[in-house]
Scaffold this motif. Sequence first.
Motif, PDB file in Angstrom:
ATOM      1  N   LEU A 178       3.814   0.086   2.108  1.00 26.90           N
ATOM      2  CA  LEU A 178       3.718   0.008   0.641  1.00 26.90           C
ATOM      3  C   LEU A 178       2.250  -0.080   0.030  1.00 26.90           C
ATOM      4  N   MET A 179       2.098   0.182  -1.162  1.00 29.37           N
ATOM      5  CA  MET A 179       0.643   0.006  -1.578  1.00 29.37           C
ATOM      6  C   MET A 179       0.632  -1.335  -2.536  1.00 29.37           C
ATOM      7  N   ARG A 192       5.495   1.732  -4.137  1.00 30.99           N
ATOM      8  CA  ARG A 192       4.938   3.091  -3.693  1.00 30.99           C
ATOM      9  C   ARG A 192       4.779   3.945  -4.824  1.00 30.99           C
ATOM     10  N   PRO A 193       3.883   5.051  -4.679  1.00 24.81           N
ATOM     11  CA  PRO A 193       3.687   5.877  -5.906  1.00 24.81           C
ATOM     12  C   PRO A 193       4.767   6.563  -6.336  1.00 24.81           C
ATOM     13  N   THR A 194       4.922   7.296  -7.566  1.00 24.36           N
ATOM     14  CA  THR A 194       5.949   7.935  -8.182  1.00 24.36           C
ATOM     15  C   THR A 194       6.202   9.184  -7.228  1.00 24.36           C
ATOM     16  N   LEU A 195       7.287   9.415  -6.649  1.00 23.90           N
ATOM     17  CA  LEU A 195       7.753  10.560  -5.898  1.00 23.90           C
ATOM     18  C   LEU A 195       8.498  11.561  -6.508  1.00 23.90           C
ATOM     19  N   LYS A 196       9.657  11.176  -7.578  1.00 22.15           N
ATOM     20  CA  LYS A 196      10.471  11.896  -8.204  1.00 22.15           C
ATOM     21  C   LYS A 196      10.440  11.634  -9.805  1.00 22.15           C
ATOM     22  N   LEU A 328       1.035  14.718  -8.293  1.00 20.53           N
ATOM     23  CA  LEU A 328       0.930  13.282  -8.849  1.00 20.53           C
ATOM     24  C   LEU A 328      -0.516  13.115  -9.228  1.00 20.53           C
ATOM     25  N   ILE A 329      -0.573  12.480 -10.607  1.00 18.56           N
ATOM     26  CA  ILE A 329      -1.900  12.276 -11.090  1.00 18.56           C
ATOM     27  C   ILE A 329      -2.221  10.875 -10.505  1.00 18.56           C
ATOM     28  N   PRO A 351       2.874  13.930  -4.356  1.00 18.71           N
ATOM     29  CA  PRO A 351       3.654  12.730  -4.957  1.00 18.71           C
ATOM     30  C   PRO A 351       4.194  11.783  -3.840  1.00 18.71           C
ATOM     31  N   GLY A 352       4.110  10.328  -3.914  1.00 20.07           N
ATOM     32  CA  GLY A 352       4.835   9.605  -3.348  1.00 20.07           C
ATOM     33  C   GLY A 352       4.040   9.050  -2.005  1.00 20.07           C
ATOM     34  N   VAL A 353       2.613   9.637  -1.953  1.00 22.63           N
ATOM     35  CA  VAL A 353       1.680   9.108  -0.872  1.00 22.63           C
ATOM     36  C   VAL A 353       1.043   7.738  -0.937  1.00 22.63           C
ATOM     37  N   VAL A 354       1.271   7.079   0.192  1.00 21.67           N
ATOM     38  CA  VAL A 354       1.084   5.734   0.548  1.00 21.67           C
ATOM     39  C   VAL A 354      -0.152   5.522   1.184  1.00 21.67           C
ATOM     40  N   LEU A 355      -1.323   5.115   0.415  1.00 25.43           N
ATOM     41  CA  LEU A 355      -2.668   5.033   1.301  1.00 25.43           C
ATOM     42  C   LEU A 355      -2.903   3.720   1.433  1.00 25.43           C
TER      43      LEU A 355
END
Length: 355
Positions: A178-179, A192-196, A328-329, A351-355
């Motif tokens: 998670l972020m 998590r960031p937006t994926l879909k 993803l922006i 999109p959806g990448v967790v860092l």
Amino acid sequence: MPTDNICLEVAGRRIERFLSYEIDADLYVAADAFSLEVARPEITIEPGQKCELYVNGSLELTGIIDRCSRRVDKQGLTYRIEGRDLMGLLVDHYCEEFVTVQGKKLSRLAGMLLKDVPFINREAIVYQEDVVGKLKGKKKTMDDPDDGFMDTPQKLSQIQPGMTVFEVLKNYSASRGLMFFAMPDGTFVFGRPTLKGEPVYELTNRKSGQGNNVLTGEENNDISKRYGKVVVIGQQQGIGDEDDPIKINTHGEVVDPDFPFYKPYVATDNNDAQSPELHARFIMNRQLHEGYQLTYTVQGHSQRGRNWQINQLCQVQDEDLGGDKVLLIYGRTFRRSKTGGTTTTLKLGKPGVVL
């Protein structure tokens, strides 16, 4: 096209006329920052005050004034106001004591660490329900907020003096895939960031020029920061004799099928037995993110009456750089200057990448 307008509100009073400004937002940066230049502001601004920044009437940042400076030249007296969003408070807030946290769940840990941080709405912290996976046949529900994979206790034994609140919460949530980030109104989110979903914005760069809205674009692709396989290994202490606990070896790995040759990366994680694969995915996501950057600059701060925002999907049609895909922006900078005019710089990624 309507004129973009910026408003800084402090203690219920507003400043609306600026010589220049730069307002950053980045999903993968700890604290979003802003810098504003104004000639003889209508109100007195002091460091330490809470503030809200509005763009075209919409709240885009809630934060704290960090620095105020004044300068005199032939053009007269100007003020420079700088600050960060509320996450900056957590970046600056250090833990003072050794605190045992073994077995604490994320929600309880967050409540404990945030109780002394000013300006924070601790009742409005969001734990995204849709990011929770299953563990032992259970799934997180709103009726049982402490149940689920995201909030499963870890074996992190203690918080040490010198660690920051942001550092602890970021690392704890990252081990669960998670972020930890802040919304424009100051709400903190574990998710998590937006994926879909349907793209909210469009960026267009056609060779014919028809329908183009891109002023500049830049792509950087660097495999030196990437690896074909990420392996995370660790060793846990299982239940056994008190003087001779059982050693449990853990292992997780993730493979990048698009990497051109064999190149492994190995890291250790002795936190707990559930997170090695999540940790490996986290590392690979970071490498992919650092290895590929796509940046665009557009005129103004909005599209079809909606301000450009991070954590939103964008349809990119670029015959020179980006092809035709949904991205993803994750980063956005509102900027105005005498030489550059009024522009928005956008950073885009998968999109959806967790860092």
